[in-house]
Design a protein around this motif. Structure first.
Motif, PDB file in Angstrom:
ATOM      1  N   SER B 784       0.844  -1.173   0.000  1.00  0.00           N
ATOM      2  CA  SER B 784       0.000   0.000   0.000  1.00  0.00           C
ATOM      3  C   SER B 784       0.882   1.226   0.000  1.00  0.00           C
ATOM      4  CB  SER B 784      -0.892  -0.006   1.238  1.00  0.00           C
ATOM      5  OG  SER B 784      -1.562   1.228   1.329  1.00  0.00           O
ATOM      6  N   MET B 785       0.416   2.305  -0.635  1.00  0.00           N
ATOM      7  CA  MET B 785       1.186   3.545  -0.658  1.00  0.00           C
ATOM      8  C   MET B 785       1.015   4.312   0.644  1.00  0.00           C
ATOM      9  SD  MET B 785       0.281   4.713  -4.469  1.00  0.00           S
ATOM     10  CE  MET B 785       0.875   6.387  -4.300  1.00  0.00           C
ATOM     11  N   TYR B 786      -0.006   3.905   1.389  1.00  0.00           N
ATOM     12  CA  TYR B 786      -0.290   4.648   2.616  1.00  0.00           C
ATOM     13  C   TYR B 786       0.225   3.888   3.817  1.00  0.00           C
ATOM     14  CZ  TYR B 786      -3.504   7.003  -0.498  1.00  0.00           C
ATOM     15  OH  TYR B 786      -4.038   7.686  -1.537  1.00  0.00           O
ATOM     16  N   PRO B 787       0.624   4.625   4.839  1.00  0.00           N
ATOM     17  CA  PRO B 787       0.966   3.921   6.078  1.00  0.00           C
ATOM     18  C   PRO B 787      -0.303   3.348   6.676  1.00  0.00           C
ATOM     19  CG  PRO B 787       0.927   6.295   6.464  1.00  0.00           C
ATOM     20  CD  PRO B 787       0.692   6.095   4.987  1.00  0.00           C
ATOM     21  N   GLY B 788      -0.194   2.201   7.312  1.00  0.00           N
ATOM     22  CA  GLY B 788      -1.388   1.591   7.885  1.00  0.00           C
ATOM     23  C   GLY B 788      -1.818   2.289   9.159  1.00  0.00           C
ATOM     24  N   HIS B 789      -2.919   1.791   9.735  1.00  0.00           N
ATOM     25  CA  HIS B 789      -3.349   2.321  11.030  1.00  0.00           C
ATOM     26  C   HIS B 789      -2.350   1.929  12.099  1.00  0.00           C
ATOM     27  CE1 HIS B 789      -7.425   3.503   9.836  1.00  0.00           C
ATOM     28  NE2 HIS B 789      -7.376   2.482   9.012  1.00  0.00           N
ATOM     29  N   LYS B 790      -2.294   2.736  13.143  1.00  0.00           N
ATOM     30  CA  LYS B 790      -1.471   2.383  14.295  1.00  0.00           C
ATOM     31  C   LYS B 790      -2.398   1.798  15.368  1.00  0.00           C
ATOM     32  CE  LYS B 790       2.614   4.159  13.110  1.00  0.00           C
ATOM     33  NZ  LYS B 790       2.309   3.907  11.681  1.00  0.00           N
ATOM     34  N   TYR B 791      -1.956   0.709  15.951  1.00  0.00           N
ATOM     35  CA  TYR B 791      -2.761   0.117  17.024  1.00  0.00           C
ATOM     36  C   TYR B 791      -1.904   0.033  18.284  1.00  0.00           C
ATOM     37  CZ  TYR B 791      -5.388  -1.302  12.929  1.00  0.00           C
ATOM     38  OH  TYR B 791      -6.073  -1.302  11.759  1.00  0.00           O
ATOM     39  N   PRO B 792      -1.862   1.119  19.045  1.00  0.00           N
ATOM     40  CA  PRO B 792      -0.954   1.145  20.195  1.00  0.00           C
ATOM     41  C   PRO B 792      -1.368   0.186  21.316  1.00  0.00           C
ATOM     42  CG  PRO B 792      -2.318   3.124  20.121  1.00  0.00           C
ATOM     43  CD  PRO B 792      -2.628   2.353  18.888  1.00  0.00           C
ATOM     44  N   GLY B 793      -2.661  -0.023  21.476  1.00  0.00           N
ATOM     45  CA  GLY B 793      -3.106  -0.885  22.575  1.00  0.00           C
ATOM     46  C   GLY B 793      -3.408  -2.289  22.089  1.00  0.00           C
ATOM     47  N   HIS B 794      -4.669  -2.633  22.104  1.00  0.00           N
ATOM     48  CA  HIS B 794      -5.073  -3.934  21.610  1.00  0.00           C
ATOM     49  C   HIS B 794      -5.320  -3.867  20.112  1.00  0.00           C
ATOM     50  CE1 HIS B 794      -5.674  -5.191  25.745  1.00  0.00           C
ATOM     51  NE2 HIS B 794      -6.408  -4.113  25.948  1.00  0.00           N
ATOM     52  N   LYS B 795      -5.268  -5.024  19.493  1.00  0.00           N
ATOM     53  CA  LYS B 795      -5.675  -5.124  18.085  1.00  0.00           C
ATOM     54  C   LYS B 795      -6.414  -6.454  17.994  1.00  0.00           C
ATOM     55  CE  LYS B 795      -5.231  -5.243  13.407  1.00  0.00           C
ATOM     56  NZ  LYS B 795      -6.556  -5.635  12.915  1.00  0.00           N
ATOM     57  N   TRP B 796      -7.701  -6.395  17.871  1.00  0.00           N
ATOM     58  CA  TRP B 796      -8.499  -7.615  17.935  1.00  0.00           C
ATOM     59  C   TRP B 796      -8.497  -8.360  16.620  1.00  0.00           C
ATOM     60  CZ3 TRP B 796      -8.923  -8.525  22.759  1.00  0.00           C
ATOM     61  CH2 TRP B 796      -9.040  -7.473  23.660  1.00  0.00           C
ATOM     62  N   GLY B 797      -8.424  -9.656  16.703  1.00  0.00           N
ATOM     63  CA  GLY B 797      -8.410 -10.444  15.481  1.00  0.00           C
ATOM     64  C   GLY B 797      -8.965 -11.833  15.717  1.00  0.00           C
ATOM     65  N   MET B 798      -9.207 -12.531  14.649  1.00  0.00           N
ATOM     66  CA  MET B 798      -9.861 -13.833  14.733  1.00  0.00           C
ATOM     67  C   MET B 798      -9.230 -14.795  13.736  1.00  0.00           C
ATOM     68  SD  MET B 798     -13.947 -14.485  14.274  1.00  0.00           S
ATOM     69  CE  MET B 798     -14.560 -14.014  15.870  1.00  0.00           C
TER      70      MET B 798
END
Lengths: 177, 1054
Positions: B784-798
């Motif tokens: 991606s040309m854009y920087p991704g989101h920053k997730y400083p705390g939790h990052k939920w996933g499955m």
């Protein structure tokens, strides 16, 4: 034919109503209904000034769940009766509450702070971060009749959440889910 | 269907959702192209105003009224007078309890809010369901709030034919008087569902002694056939054995839906999944089936047979092992050879592939002592059912499985017997028994009319008033049985009453009330006690108990404790009792050993090979959702898409694709089905994988008097069953059909929400997986040309494991219950407006005659680069700092752009105010933590955002750090096979992160090449076969649609 007239009336009604609404809002003739200052009469004139101010009772003595649940909870009558079994039993108001307690009927208090259904506010989250009750509820210890001190608008919430020292989340899903 | 290879008529997609897609039907193309199947402009015009115009007018009046009125309505706060110390408003309370669903048992934990039950979860400490639940167990909570329940006892004003439905209210006092008088004066019989409750059994015994009454039990699962076969095979009825599927390396099911409907399916799914870890030790499931069941859909190898050929299959396998290969101790037995002689050429006569059949026999022998052969359930309930069970016993004995993987020491204790029932009916007919108490099931619906129960309840003409028969029913509604009952003394709902259960030998569970009776109802057991006391009868156990609760507790103290030598500590029984209530389960089954029983060949005397039949054979079956029809009035279950057919709100005649072509049957064509003298008209469904010459029809539908939801949905099928030698025959029934020109649309949820045949499901064989976990997987280079989101705390996933997922769809109802998801009804499901947040896509692979099936649960993928977020004009769907894609209902104006732009089609739109139509008191089942959505708002899976919040709150209150496993989504919690993992991807130690961030395992993202970066990953479907039916030619699963499949990869972001 009739339908056309109704349609025209509706269109004029809408336009007129909208312009009046916008005029009133932008010229400070009217505020959106945040209920700030709302101070309804309660069925029993309970005074926070007396209990929290004069007697310096801890807020969480009565609103005991503020540190656990999302509701601070209006105390159940047995909390009142802890003292009022013996304190000021000659007052007609205390007699009223004793009667309610004994009959198990409870008392229907007027709700002062009313958030819309789509907002989820959690008392525990704020209390456990050591926010004073007064930060949002104002100087309750000076209020003979409790009123809504802050606007409780979203802007008011977010202003505080945005302060870097609060380190609070600002994503929409924090309160709306 | 003209070709038998995996290429369909346009030569593209190998994975297909429906026959329409496989054929490339223009109707399917039209449907797949349309996001929404109907336009609001085409709404029903009520009173001359089209909906759009009506909305315009409404909008105008709203604008006018808001300008005038700004104060919000005054609300009251009414606190408790005396707050129970355990209830804190805003926090849930949990009660351990149990739930019996026919012969299946569940340990449950009931979540209550402010004193009302809102959700049922599995008890992770319970050995039966092990934390998982079925769709039906979840629905149990809605059945409590069923608006069609009786609110008090009723007396029926019966006409002489007992056909009318006129009832009047009556007080329990008057009812008791009438019943006690009758009990004293006549012989009485109790007819109940096969209960596993030790205390209820004890009470029934007391009742029997008090009134010299007889007790008859019946389960629609009809385990009696299996027990009769056990008696013939081993000389003892014993229990229904537990299948140790976790130990089994090789499982053969003969028309037995062990993962869907037969016996303890949730436990069986959990145990089965334990053996399904891809690798050397992965178990193999082989199914011989007439209809396509959930078990067949999960099978690694599947053979199609007719119901009449079930016995042949098992005997053929034994012949193959014992005679042909000369294995096992029976090889030298002359009797065995004689018995097996008619089955020497089974594979050929059944038209099965001889090599493959031979291979199954060989593999079974190779896995002797580590395999399971099973038959049973409605579809294997043919006239030969008892012989079939005996043959299964023999085969398990030959393989040395008996007592090892077929564990009868901790089996299920439920019993039933149709021949006993026939005796009861004869006694009623002759007037020997004049009083019948019916409890726990609905015999006039779930037993075939030909059994004669209805007739036997009628009084002969000119019977004196005091000689008339009396039927007392404890059902909760005036249903099929209610209408023939003189009195209905409604039983409490199971969430309102005390109880206990012994689901398996030695596994005791307690059931405790979670709410006071909503209505004027009384538990069945309290009724029995009252009647005994009023009549002045009953032993000391009865007289010493003031209520059913007392009786139950005394029974535990005096009987169960004594029998099991329960070690009660110094604190005595009360402490033990409290512990029991808290745990919900008391397991004394550990350490019991079962050893092989000696099989008696006499059980199979006279077994003959099936004669060739030319006509159709009808097989009745239970669906995963409705089963015998007992919870039919629960709307969640009616709108529950059947895991196999994906159809809801109907039953239908399943026909094989070949038969459909022969008979010119199209999907939904109304067919008149004739079995003996019984006839029903029912729409047809063309079911890939069904054997030719077999018709399938689900029971559980066609209810009368069950309530507003169930009445008039589908046709009643139990009446097509017949009775033969004391055995219920529900399968292999000779049938004829007459095809009409009429068509009834079936509400099939599969077919819309199509993903257009891209790389969606990746399948691997075990060998491929072991060589390279990423076999068949096509990885894309994306940037991606854009920087991704920053997730400083939790990052939920499955992470969802498609190998473990059986497709049972319990997660769907769990989600529905947790998230206040409305039911929309057949009309709107037909328009593609169902609201479920999680759906289980079912893909078929290969030839429609016998395809492989793959299940893929699909939730919102919570993309890091979410297409929906970019197109919302009002920022109503936004990305959170914890990686979830949040839907802000109050901002949403209903443009539906987000749904159009979602490549996964997981967004749902509220076309109407569905929740306003919820009938009281069903609103009590709502979860107060989740906003109830209004009309015009988009909604979708939130990753159980409110559960994340609640877990964080708990951690804060306890002053601890949130750790892996503290947050569980509703679907994850419910999954019997633990196929769903959820957690914090930023926590490198979390189970989900280990899978998610591993670049060398078999996880992949859906539509990875789109650069959406989903927070959900899937593990490939690993099959224990040598060859895949959809062997991968193209890396997009053969998707020929659009450009994305054809242009080069690695260029990024197409």
């Amino acid at each position: 034919m009739g339908k056309k007239i109704v349609g025209a009336l509706v269109v004029f009604g809408v336009l007129g109503g909208l312009s009046a609404f916008v005029y009133a809002l932008t010229n400070n003739k009217m505020e959106l209904g945040y209920n700030q200052g709302y101070a309804p009469d309660q069925p029993i004139p309970f005074s926070h000034e007396l209990h929290a101010g004069q007697y310096k009772m801890d807020c969480k003595y009565c609103h005991s769940n503020a540190g656990q649940s999302r509701h601070a909870t209006v105390p159940s009558l047995n909390i009142c009766m802890n003292c009022h079994m013996v304190v000021k039993t000659d007052s007609p108001w205390i007699q009223k509450i004793t009667e309610a307690y004994n009959s198990g009927q409870s008392v229907a208090w007027e709700k002062v702070h009313l958030l819309p259904d789509h907002v989820k506010f959690n008392h525990a989250a704020h209390v456990l971060k050591d926010k004073d009750c007064q930060t949002c509820h104002g100087p309750v210890e000076t209020m003979p009749v409790v009123y809504q001190w802050s606007s409780l608008s979203m802007g008011w919430c977010v202003n505080c959440h945005r302060q870097p020292e609060n380190n609070a989340p600002v994503s929409c899903g924090t309160c709306h889910y | 269907m003209k070709e038998s290879n995996t290429q369909n008529s346009n030569g593209s997609s190998k994975y297909w959702l429906s026959l329409e897609q496989w054929r490339n039907d223009p109707e399917f193309k039209k449907m797949a192209e349309n996001e929404f199947l109907s336009s609001p402009l085409g709404e029903d015009k009520e009173g001359g105003w089209a909906r759009r115009e009506f909305l315009t007018l409404m909008g105008a009046s709203m604008a006018l009224t808001t300008a005038g009125c700004l104060r919000r309505p005054a609300q009251k706060i009414v606190p408790y007078a005396k707050r129970p110390s355990e209830i804190i408003p805003g926090l849930p309370n949990y009660f351990a309890s149990s739930f019996s669903d026919g012969v299946e048992g569940f340990g449950i934990v009931v979540a209550t809010r402010e004193g009302r039950p809102i959700k049922i979860e599995g008890n992770t400490d319970h050995p039966m369901n092990q934390g998982g639940l079925s769709a039906r167990a979840h629905s149990h909570v809605l059945s409590l709030y069923d608006p069609d329940r009786l609110t008090g006892p009723r007396e029926n004003l019966l006409n002489s034919e007992k056909t009318n439905k006129d009832t009047v209210s009556i007080s329990f006092d008057n009812l008791d008087k009438a019943v006690v008088a009758q009990l004293k004066n006549s012989k009485v019989a109790l007819l109940t569902a096969g209960t596993t409750s030790p205390s209820t059994k004890a009470l029934i015994e007391d009742f029997q002694k008090a009134f010299s009454a007889k007790h008859y039990a019946w389960n629609s699962a009809s385990v009696g056939t299996l027990l009769d076969a056990s008696e013939k095979s081993f000389g003892r009825k014993g229990a229904v054995p537990k299948l140790a599927l976790e130990k089994a390396k090789y499982v053969v099911s003969v028309d037995s839906d062990i993962l869907g409907t037969w016996l303890s399916t949730t436990q069986q799914q959990a145990d089965y999944a334990k053996g399904r870890n891809p690798g050397e030790e992965m178990s193999k499931l082989v199914a011989f089936e007439s209809l396509l069941s959930l078990t067949g859909a999960n099978a690694d190898q599947r053979f199609r047979i007719k119901p009449s050929q079930q016995l042949d299959v098992v005997m053929g396998l034994i012949h193959n092992i014992v005679v042909k290969n000369g294995k096992s101790g029976y090889a030298s037995s002359g009797t065995a050879k004689e018995l097996l002689a008619p089955f020497s050429a089974v594979a050929a006569s059944l038209g099965l592939d001889e090599m493959k059949f031979h291979q199954v026999a060989q593999e079974l022998w190779a896995n002797r002592g580590k395999s399971v052969v099973v038959a049973g359930g409605l579809t294997s309930q043919t006239a030969q059912a008892e012989k079939l069970q005996s043959a299964v016993n023999w085969l398990n004995d030959v393989l040395g499985n008996d007592g090892v993987t077929v564990d009868y020491s901790s089996g299920m204790l439920s019993q039933d017997s149709l021949s006993d029932l026939q005796k009861l009916i004869a006694d009623l007919e002759s007037g020997e028994i004049k009083t019948l108490i019916i409890h726990g099931f609905n015999p006039l619906y779930s037993l075939p009319e030909s059994l004669g129960l209805r007739k036997s309840l009628k009084d002969p003409e000119n019977t004196k008033k005091e000689d008339k028969k009396m039927v007392i029913y404890t059902g909760d509604r005036n249903d099929e049985t209610g209408t023939v009952a003189n009195f209905i003394a409604p039983d409490d709902h199971a969430l309102e009453k005390w109880g206990d259960a012994e689901f398996a030998d030695g596994v005791y569970s307690i059931q405790q009330p979670t709410v006071r009776s909503l209505y004027d109802t009384r538990s069945f057991e309290d009724s029995l006690l009252k009647w005994m006391k009023d009549a002045g009868r009953g032993g000391p156990a009865v007289s010493s108990a003031d209520s059913w609760y007392d009786y139950l507790k005394n029974n535990w103290k005096n009987s169960i404790q004594a029998r099991n030598r329960i070690g009660i500590g110094a604190q005595g029984f009360e402490a033990f009792w409290l512990e029991l209530l808290q745990a919900g389960v008391f397991d004394t089954s550990n350490g019991k050993n079962s050893s092989a029983r000696s099989f008696r060949l006499s059980a199979l005397e006279g077994a003959t090979s099936a004669a060739k039949t030319d006509g159709y054979e009808l097989a009745l079956y239970e669906t995963v959702g409705l089963r015998d029809g007992s919870l039919a009035n629960v709307s969640w279950l009616q709108e529950f898409p059947d895991p196999v057919t994906k159809i809801c709100w109907d039953n239908y005649l399943c026909v094989s694709p070949a038969d459909a072509e022969k008979e010119h049957i199209k999907e939904g064509t109304v067919v008149e089905l004739m079995v003996g003298d019984q006839k029903v008209s029912v729409p047809a469904h063309i079911q890939p994988g069904q054997a030719e010459g077999v018709l399938g029809l689900a029971v559980g539908y066609g209810r009368k008097g069950a309530g507003k939801v169930a009445d008039g949905v589908g046709v009643a099928a139990w009446n097509l069953a017949s009775v033969n030698n004391g055995v219920l025959v529900a399968s292999g029934l000779p049938a004829t059909i007459k095809v009409s020109q009429k068509r009834i649309p079936l509400a099939n949820v599969q077919g819309h929400h199509s993903m257009e045949g891209r790389q969606i499901v990746v399948e691997q064989t075990v060998a491929q997986f072991m060589e390279n976990p990423q076999a068949n997987m096509h990885k894309h280079k994306i940037f991606s040309m854009y920087p991704g989101h920053k997730y400083p705390g939790h990052k939920w996933g499955m992470v969802i494991d498609q190998t473990k997922c059986t497709g049972c769809s319990a997660c769907l109802v769990a989600c529905q219950s947790e998230n206040n998801i409305p039911v929309v009804g057949k009309k709107y499901v037909l328009q593609g407006r169902e609201m479920h947040w999680i759906r289980t896509d079912r893909y078929f692979v290969g030839d429609p005659e016998n395809p492989d099936t793959v299940y893929q649960p699909l939730v919102c993928q919570h993309c890091d680069n979410a297409p929906c977020e970019a197109v919302c004009p009002v920022a109503a769907t936004v990305h959170s700092e914890e990686g979830t894609n949040d839907m802000i209902y109050n901002r949403c104006v209903g443009t539906r752009y987000c749904s159009n732009n979602c490549p996964y089609k997981v967004r749902r739109f509220n076309w109407f105010n569905y929740t306003k139509k919820v009938r009281k008191p069903e609103n009590y089942a709502m979860n107060p933590e989740v906003t109830v959505r209004a009309r015009g708002v988009m909604e979708k899976c939130t990753f159980c955002n409110h559960r994340i919040k609640a877990a964080k709150n708990q951690a804060r209150v306890k002053d601890v750090v949130l750790k892996d496993g503290d947050v569980k989504t509703a679907c994850q919690e419910s999954c019997p096979t633990k196929a769903i993992l959820f957690g914090d991807l930023n926590d490198a130690e979390s189970a989900v992160a280990k899978e998610f961030h591993n670049n060398h395992n078999n996880t992949y993202s859906l539509l990875e090449e789109w650069g959406t970066y989903p927070a959900v990953k899937y593990k490939t479907k690993v099959r224990n076969t040598d060859e895949l039916k959809g062997s991968h030619g193209g890396h997009h699963g053969g998707g020929g649609h659009g450009k994305s499949g054809n242009d080069g990869h690695g260029k990024g972001g197409h």
